[in-house]
Design a protein around this motif. Structure first.
Motif, mmCIF file in Angstrom:
data_model
loop_
_atom_site.group_PDB
_atom_site.id
_atom_site.type_symbol
_atom_site.label_atom_id
_atom_site.label_comp_id
_atom_site.label_asym_id
_atom_site.label_seq_id
_atom_site.Cartn_x
_atom_site.Cartn_y
_atom_site.Cartn_z
ATOM 1 N N GLY A 102 41.003 4.222 22.841
ATOM 2 C CA GLY A 102 42.124 3.744 22.197
ATOM 3 C C GLY A 102 43.429 4.220 22.997
ATOM 4 O O GLY A 102 44.177 3.396 23.119
ATOM 5 N N MET A 103 43.166 5.280 23.596
ATOM 6 C CA MET A 103 44.194 5.763 24.608
ATOM 7 C C MET A 103 44.484 4.691 25.814
ATOM 8 O O MET A 103 45.484 4.389 26.404
ATOM 9 C CB MET A 103 43.951 7.078 25.462
ATOM 10 C CG MET A 103 44.799 7.607 26.415
ATOM 11 S SD MET A 103 44.665 9.221 26.959
ATOM 12 C CE MET A 103 45.244 10.367 25.376
ATOM 13 N N ILE A 104 43.331 3.831 26.309
ATOM 14 C CA ILE A 104 43.416 2.946 27.288
ATOM 15 C C ILE A 104 44.330 1.711 26.754
ATOM 16 O O ILE A 104 45.047 1.247 27.632
ATOM 17 C CB ILE A 104 41.973 2.396 27.704
ATOM 18 C CG1 ILE A 104 41.381 3.383 28.348
ATOM 19 C CG2 ILE A 104 42.252 1.365 28.613
ATOM 20 C CD1 ILE A 104 40.084 3.029 28.777
ATOM 21 N N ASN A 105 44.257 1.432 25.526
ATOM 22 C CA ASN A 105 44.926 0.381 24.991
ATOM 23 C C ASN A 105 46.524 0.904 24.902
ATOM 24 O O ASN A 105 47.336 0.104 25.299
ATOM 25 C CB ASN A 105 44.508 -0.095 23.475
ATOM 26 C CG ASN A 105 45.534 -1.146 23.094
ATOM 27 O OD1 ASN A 105 45.442 -2.156 23.649
ATOM 28 N ND2 ASN A 105 45.827 -1.069 21.799
ATOM 29 N N LEU A 115 38.836 10.461 31.567
ATOM 30 C CA LEU A 115 38.263 9.217 32.076
ATOM 31 C C LEU A 115 39.299 8.107 31.756
ATOM 32 O O LEU A 115 39.658 6.992 32.610
ATOM 33 C CB LEU A 115 37.018 8.842 31.596
ATOM 34 C CG LEU A 115 36.007 9.829 32.073
ATOM 35 C CD1 LEU A 115 34.649 9.814 31.195
ATOM 36 C CD2 LEU A 115 35.872 9.669 33.589
ATOM 37 N N ALA A 116 39.895 7.892 30.652
ATOM 38 C CA ALA A 116 40.769 6.880 30.178
ATOM 39 C C ALA A 116 42.193 6.715 31.019
ATOM 40 O O ALA A 116 42.306 5.797 31.382
ATOM 41 C CB ALA A 116 40.872 7.011 28.696
ATOM 42 N N GLN A 143 30.791 1.536 30.946
ATOM 43 C CA GLN A 143 29.582 1.677 31.784
ATOM 44 C C GLN A 143 29.271 3.067 32.273
ATOM 45 O O GLN A 143 28.145 3.299 32.393
ATOM 46 C CB GLN A 143 29.793 0.613 32.880
ATOM 47 C CG GLN A 143 29.795 -0.670 32.729
ATOM 48 C CD GLN A 143 30.107 -1.421 33.808
ATOM 49 O OE1 GLN A 143 30.120 -1.281 34.921
ATOM 50 N NE2 GLN A 143 30.297 -2.981 33.534
ATOM 51 N N LEU A 144 30.319 3.823 32.628
ATOM 52 C CA LEU A 144 30.314 5.114 32.986
ATOM 53 C C LEU A 144 29.646 6.179 32.115
ATOM 54 O O LEU A 144 28.948 6.960 32.340
ATOM 55 C CB LEU A 144 31.722 5.473 33.652
ATOM 56 C CG LEU A 144 31.567 7.048 34.475
ATOM 57 C CD1 LEU A 144 30.802 6.750 35.632
ATOM 58 C CD2 LEU A 144 33.111 7.279 34.737
ATOM 59 N N TRP A 166 42.508 18.657 33.645
ATOM 60 C CA TRP A 166 42.291 17.320 34.396
ATOM 61 C C TRP A 166 43.193 16.221 33.629
ATOM 62 O O TRP A 166 43.831 15.457 34.106
ATOM 63 C CB TRP A 166 40.894 16.924 34.490
ATOM 64 C CG TRP A 166 40.495 15.513 35.125
ATOM 65 C CD1 TRP A 166 41.429 15.136 36.148
ATOM 66 C CD2 TRP A 166 39.786 14.636 34.582
ATOM 67 N NE1 TRP A 166 40.955 13.674 36.407
ATOM 68 C CE2 TRP A 166 39.732 13.376 35.616
ATOM 69 C CE3 TRP A 166 38.519 14.616 33.531
ATOM 70 C CZ2 TRP A 166 39.016 12.427 35.254
ATOM 71 C CZ3 TRP A 166 37.925 13.442 33.713
ATOM 72 C CH2 TRP A 166 38.028 12.508 34.313
ATOM 73 N N SER A 167 42.894 16.089 32.251
ATOM 74 C CA SER A 167 43.338 15.143 31.343
ATOM 75 C C SER A 167 44.953 15.312 31.145
ATOM 76 O O SER A 167 45.641 14.116 31.172
ATOM 77 C CB SER A 167 42.736 15.091 29.881
ATOM 78 O OG SER A 167 42.928 16.250 29.176
ATOM 79 N N VAL A 168 45.497 16.589 31.177
ATOM 80 C CA VAL A 168 46.825 16.620 31.157
ATOM 81 C C VAL A 168 47.519 16.256 32.494
ATOM 82 O O VAL A 168 48.507 15.653 32.475
ATOM 83 C CB VAL A 168 47.410 18.167 30.769
ATOM 84 C CG1 VAL A 168 48.617 18.393 30.958
ATOM 85 C CG2 VAL A 168 46.990 18.488 29.171
ATOM 86 N N ARG A 169 46.848 16.716 33.599
ATOM 87 C CA ARG A 169 47.425 16.140 34.821
ATOM 88 C C ARG A 169 47.323 14.759 35.110
ATOM 89 O O ARG A 169 48.289 14.283 35.627
ATOM 90 C CB ARG A 169 46.433 16.946 35.893
ATOM 91 C CG ARG A 169 46.905 18.280 36.110
ATOM 92 C CD ARG A 169 46.216 18.914 37.237
ATOM 93 N NE ARG A 169 46.574 20.275 37.480
ATOM 94 C CZ ARG A 169 45.827 21.177 38.454
ATOM 95 N NH1 ARG A 169 44.881 20.792 39.064
ATOM 96 N NH2 ARG A 169 46.091 22.307 38.611
#
Length: 249
Positions: free
Chosen positions: A76-79, A155-156, A167-168, A239-242
Protein backbone atom coordinates in the motif's frame (compact mmCIF):
# COMPACT_ATOMS: atom_id res chain seq x y z
CA UNK A 1 6.45 12.33 18.83
CA UNK A 2 3.77 10.32 20.61
CA UNK A 3 1.01 12.63 19.39
CA UNK A 4 2.11 12.36 15.76
CA UNK A 5 2.38 8.58 16.01
CA UNK A 6 -1.16 8.38 17.42
CA UNK A 7 -2.46 10.64 14.65
CA UNK A 8 -1.03 8.38 11.97
CA UNK A 9 -2.25 5.32 13.87
CA UNK A 10 -5.77 6.74 13.91
CA UNK A 11 -5.56 7.44 10.19
CA UNK A 12 -4.43 3.87 9.45
CA UNK A 13 -7.13 2.37 11.69
CA UNK A 14 -9.84 4.40 9.97
CA UNK A 15 -8.66 3.04 6.62
CA UNK A 16 -8.70 -0.47 8.09
CA UNK A 17 -12.23 -0.12 9.49
CA UNK A 18 -13.41 1.18 6.11
CA UNK A 19 -12.31 -2.11 4.53
CA UNK A 20 -11.97 -4.82 7.24
CA UNK A 21 -12.21 -7.73 4.78
CA UNK A 22 -8.48 -8.12 4.10
CA UNK A 23 -7.44 -8.95 7.69
CA UNK A 24 -10.13 -11.65 7.70
CA UNK A 25 -8.85 -13.07 4.43
CA UNK A 26 -5.31 -12.99 5.82
CA UNK A 27 -6.24 -15.30 8.67
CA UNK A 28 -8.14 -17.84 6.58
CA UNK A 29 -5.12 -19.84 5.41
CA UNK A 30 -3.64 -20.43 8.91
CA UNK A 31 -7.07 -21.33 10.28
CA UNK A 32 -7.67 -23.84 7.47
CA UNK A 33 -4.25 -25.38 8.10
CA UNK A 34 -5.07 -25.60 11.80
CA UNK A 35 -8.48 -27.21 11.29
CA UNK A 36 -7.73 -29.58 8.42
CA UNK A 37 -3.98 -30.23 8.51
CA UNK A 38 -3.19 -30.40 12.24
CA UNK A 39 -5.33 -33.54 12.89
CA UNK A 40 -3.24 -35.41 10.30
CA UNK A 41 -0.11 -34.99 12.42
CA UNK A 42 -1.09 -37.18 15.36
CA UNK A 43 1.40 -39.83 14.29
CA UNK A 44 4.26 -37.33 14.64
CA UNK A 45 3.88 -36.89 18.42
CA UNK A 46 4.25 -39.56 21.12
CA UNK A 47 0.83 -40.85 22.15
CA UNK A 48 -0.91 -39.02 19.31
CA UNK A 49 -2.72 -36.63 21.66
CA UNK A 50 -4.44 -33.74 19.94
CA UNK A 51 -3.32 -31.34 22.68
CA UNK A 52 0.33 -32.12 21.90
CA UNK A 53 -0.30 -31.77 18.17
CA UNK A 54 -1.87 -28.36 18.69
CA UNK A 55 0.99 -27.24 20.94
CA UNK A 56 3.35 -28.13 18.11
CA UNK A 57 1.33 -26.79 15.18
CA UNK A 58 -0.40 -23.65 16.51
CA UNK A 59 2.81 -21.58 16.94
CA UNK A 60 3.65 -22.25 13.29
CA UNK A 61 0.20 -21.04 12.23
CA UNK A 62 0.65 -17.86 14.24
CA UNK A 63 4.11 -17.16 12.84
CA UNK A 64 2.68 -17.69 9.35
CA UNK A 65 0.31 -14.79 10.00
CA UNK A 66 3.11 -12.66 11.48
CA UNK A 67 5.42 -13.25 8.53
CA UNK A 68 3.15 -13.33 5.48
CA UNK A 69 0.62 -10.82 6.77
CA UNK A 70 3.31 -8.27 7.64
CA UNK A 71 5.65 -8.84 4.70
CA UNK A 72 2.96 -7.60 2.32
CA UNK A 73 2.18 -4.50 4.40
CA UNK A 74 4.41 -2.29 2.28
CA UNK A 75 2.46 -2.72 -0.95
CA UNK A 76 0.00 0.00 0.00
CA UNK A 77 2.93 2.34 0.66
CA UNK A 78 4.18 1.86 -2.92
CA UNK A 79 0.89 3.22 -4.26
CA UNK A 80 1.09 6.18 -1.88
CA UNK A 81 4.64 6.82 -3.11
CA UNK A 82 3.53 6.74 -6.72
CA UNK A 83 0.67 9.22 -6.29
CA UNK A 84 2.83 11.60 -4.25
CA UNK A 85 0.86 11.30 -1.01
CA UNK A 86 3.74 9.84 1.00
CA UNK A 87 6.17 12.47 -0.25
CA UNK A 88 3.81 15.23 0.85
CA UNK A 89 3.61 13.67 4.32
CA UNK A 90 7.39 13.28 4.46
CA UNK A 91 8.02 16.98 3.77
CA UNK A 92 5.30 18.13 6.18
CA UNK A 93 5.83 19.25 9.79
CA UNK A 94 5.02 15.74 11.03
CA UNK A 95 7.71 13.77 12.83
CA UNK A 96 8.87 11.47 10.03
CA UNK A 97 9.35 8.27 12.06
CA UNK A 98 5.70 8.61 13.14
CA UNK A 99 4.65 7.92 9.53
CA UNK A 100 6.24 4.47 9.84
CA UNK A 101 5.50 3.89 13.54
CA UNK A 102 1.77 4.59 13.16
CA UNK A 103 1.56 1.90 10.48
CA UNK A 104 3.59 -0.54 12.56
CA UNK A 105 1.35 -0.12 15.61
CA UNK A 106 -1.69 -0.74 13.39
CA UNK A 107 -0.06 -3.88 12.00
CA UNK A 108 0.67 -5.17 15.51
CA UNK A 109 -2.92 -4.55 16.65
CA UNK A 110 -4.23 -6.54 13.68
CA UNK A 111 -1.72 -9.35 14.30
CA UNK A 112 -2.59 -9.67 17.98
CA UNK A 113 -6.32 -9.81 17.24
CA UNK A 114 -5.71 -12.45 14.58
CA UNK A 115 -3.51 -14.43 16.98
CA UNK A 116 -6.17 -14.38 19.68
CA UNK A 117 -8.67 -15.75 17.17
CA UNK A 118 -6.26 -18.57 16.20
CA UNK A 119 -5.66 -19.44 19.86
CA UNK A 120 -9.42 -19.43 20.45
CA UNK A 121 -10.00 -21.88 17.59
CA UNK A 122 -7.14 -24.07 18.82
CA UNK A 123 -8.66 -23.99 22.32
CA UNK A 124 -11.95 -25.26 20.92
CA UNK A 125 -9.97 -28.12 19.36
CA UNK A 126 -8.42 -29.02 22.71
CA UNK A 127 -5.42 -26.72 23.19
CA UNK A 128 -4.60 -25.65 26.75
CA UNK A 129 -2.25 -22.78 27.53
CA UNK A 130 -1.59 -20.70 30.65
CA UNK A 131 -2.18 -16.95 30.77
CA UNK A 132 1.51 -16.08 31.19
CA UNK A 133 2.50 -18.31 28.30
CA UNK A 134 -0.24 -16.87 26.09
CA UNK A 135 0.86 -13.29 26.79
CA UNK A 136 4.46 -14.17 25.94
CA UNK A 137 3.36 -15.88 22.72
CA UNK A 138 1.40 -12.78 21.69
CA UNK A 139 4.41 -10.57 22.48
CA UNK A 140 6.66 -12.86 20.47
CA UNK A 141 4.28 -12.77 17.53
CA UNK A 142 4.12 -8.98 17.79
CA UNK A 143 7.93 -8.79 17.75
CA UNK A 144 8.07 -11.03 14.67
CA UNK A 145 5.40 -8.97 12.94
CA UNK A 146 7.19 -5.71 13.76
CA UNK A 147 10.33 -6.97 12.06
CA UNK A 148 8.47 -8.27 9.00
CA UNK A 149 6.39 -5.09 8.62
CA UNK A 150 9.32 -2.68 9.04
CA UNK A 151 11.30 -4.76 6.54
CA UNK A 152 8.36 -4.57 4.14
CA UNK A 153 8.14 -0.78 4.46
CA UNK A 154 11.88 -0.48 3.90
CA UNK A 155 11.63 -2.59 0.75
CA UNK A 156 8.64 -0.61 -0.49
CA UNK A 157 10.41 2.71 -0.05
CA UNK A 158 13.57 1.38 -1.69
CA UNK A 159 12.12 -0.59 -4.63
CA UNK A 160 8.90 1.40 -5.25
CA UNK A 161 7.70 -1.35 -7.58
CA UNK A 162 5.04 -3.96 -6.75
CA UNK A 163 6.35 -6.61 -9.15
CA UNK A 164 9.93 -6.43 -7.96
CA UNK A 165 8.88 -6.44 -4.31
CA UNK A 166 6.48 -9.33 -4.79
CA UNK A 167 9.16 -11.47 -6.42
CA UNK A 168 11.69 -10.61 -3.73
CA UNK A 169 9.28 -11.37 -0.87
CA UNK A 170 8.19 -14.67 -2.38
CA UNK A 171 11.80 -15.67 -3.09
CA UNK A 172 12.83 -15.31 0.56
CA UNK A 173 9.58 -15.98 2.46
CA UNK A 174 9.00 -19.56 1.31
CA UNK A 175 12.50 -20.91 2.10
CA UNK A 176 12.46 -19.12 5.47
CA UNK A 177 9.18 -20.75 6.47
CA UNK A 178 10.26 -24.22 5.34
CA UNK A 179 13.64 -24.03 7.07
CA UNK A 180 11.98 -22.69 10.24
CA UNK A 181 9.91 -25.86 10.63
CA UNK A 182 6.66 -23.96 10.51
CA UNK A 183 4.47 -27.05 10.08
CA UNK A 184 6.70 -29.78 11.50
CA UNK A 185 9.67 -29.47 13.88
CA UNK A 186 13.03 -29.26 12.18
CA UNK A 187 14.22 -31.98 14.57
CA UNK A 188 12.30 -34.48 12.41
CA UNK A 189 14.47 -33.61 9.41
CA UNK A 190 18.04 -34.53 8.46
CA UNK A 191 21.04 -33.12 10.28
CA UNK A 192 21.95 -30.67 7.50
CA UNK A 193 18.48 -29.12 7.72
CA UNK A 194 18.75 -28.79 11.51
CA UNK A 195 22.11 -27.05 11.12
CA UNK A 196 20.79 -24.71 8.43
CA UNK A 197 17.79 -23.80 10.56
CA UNK A 198 20.08 -22.36 13.25
CA UNK A 199 20.86 -19.47 10.88
CA UNK A 200 17.16 -18.65 10.40
CA UNK A 201 15.73 -16.16 12.96
CA UNK A 202 12.21 -17.45 12.33
CA UNK A 203 13.30 -20.90 13.56
CA UNK A 204 13.91 -19.49 17.05
CA UNK A 205 10.52 -17.76 17.09
CA UNK A 206 8.71 -20.98 16.13
CA UNK A 207 10.67 -23.09 18.63
CA UNK A 208 10.13 -20.52 21.38
CA UNK A 209 6.41 -20.53 20.61
CA UNK A 210 6.29 -24.31 20.89
CA UNK A 211 8.09 -24.19 24.22
CA UNK A 212 5.61 -21.63 25.53
CA UNK A 213 2.63 -23.69 24.36
CA UNK A 214 4.12 -26.66 26.24
CA UNK A 215 4.47 -24.47 29.34
CA UNK A 216 8.29 -24.63 29.27
CA UNK A 217 9.26 -21.11 30.32
CA UNK A 218 12.90 -22.10 30.87
CA UNK A 219 13.60 -22.90 27.20
CA UNK A 220 16.68 -21.12 25.89
CA UNK A 221 15.04 -20.29 22.57
CA UNK A 222 12.62 -17.85 24.26
CA UNK A 223 15.13 -15.11 25.24
CA UNK A 224 17.09 -15.74 22.03
CA UNK A 225 13.96 -15.19 19.90
CA UNK A 226 13.01 -11.96 21.69
CA UNK A 227 16.57 -10.61 21.48
CA UNK A 228 16.92 -11.50 17.80
CA UNK A 229 13.68 -9.86 16.71
CA UNK A 230 14.23 -6.80 18.88
CA UNK A 231 17.58 -6.25 17.14
CA UNK A 232 16.21 -7.01 13.67
CA UNK A 233 13.24 -4.70 14.20
CA UNK A 234 15.55 -1.86 15.29
CA UNK A 235 17.73 -2.32 12.20
CA UNK A 236 14.87 -2.51 9.70
CA UNK A 237 13.02 0.39 11.35
CA UNK A 238 16.08 2.62 11.04
CA UNK A 239 16.42 1.56 7.39
CA UNK A 240 12.77 2.29 6.58
CA UNK A 241 12.90 5.74 8.27
CA UNK A 242 16.09 6.62 6.37
CA UNK A 243 14.46 5.47 3.14
CA UNK A 244 11.53 7.78 3.89
CA UNK A 245 13.94 10.69 4.45
CA UNK A 246 15.61 9.94 1.12
CA UNK A 247 12.17 10.07 -0.51
CA UNK A 248 11.69 13.55 0.96
CA UNK A 249 15.10 14.64 -0.33
Amino acid sequence: MFRHTMLFLGYELRKLFANPVWPLFGIMQPVLYLVFFAPLLRSTVPGGKMTDVLAMFTPGSMMMIALFGSMFAGFGMINETRNGMLERLAVSQAWRPAIILGRLVKDVIVLVLQAILVIGIAALMGLRIGLTEMVLVLLLMAATGLFAASLSYGLALTLRDENGMSQLVQFFAMPLTLIAGLFLPVSLGPQWLQTLAKFNPLYYAVEAGRSLFRGDLSAGTIPVAFALFAALTALTLVWSVRSLRNLAG
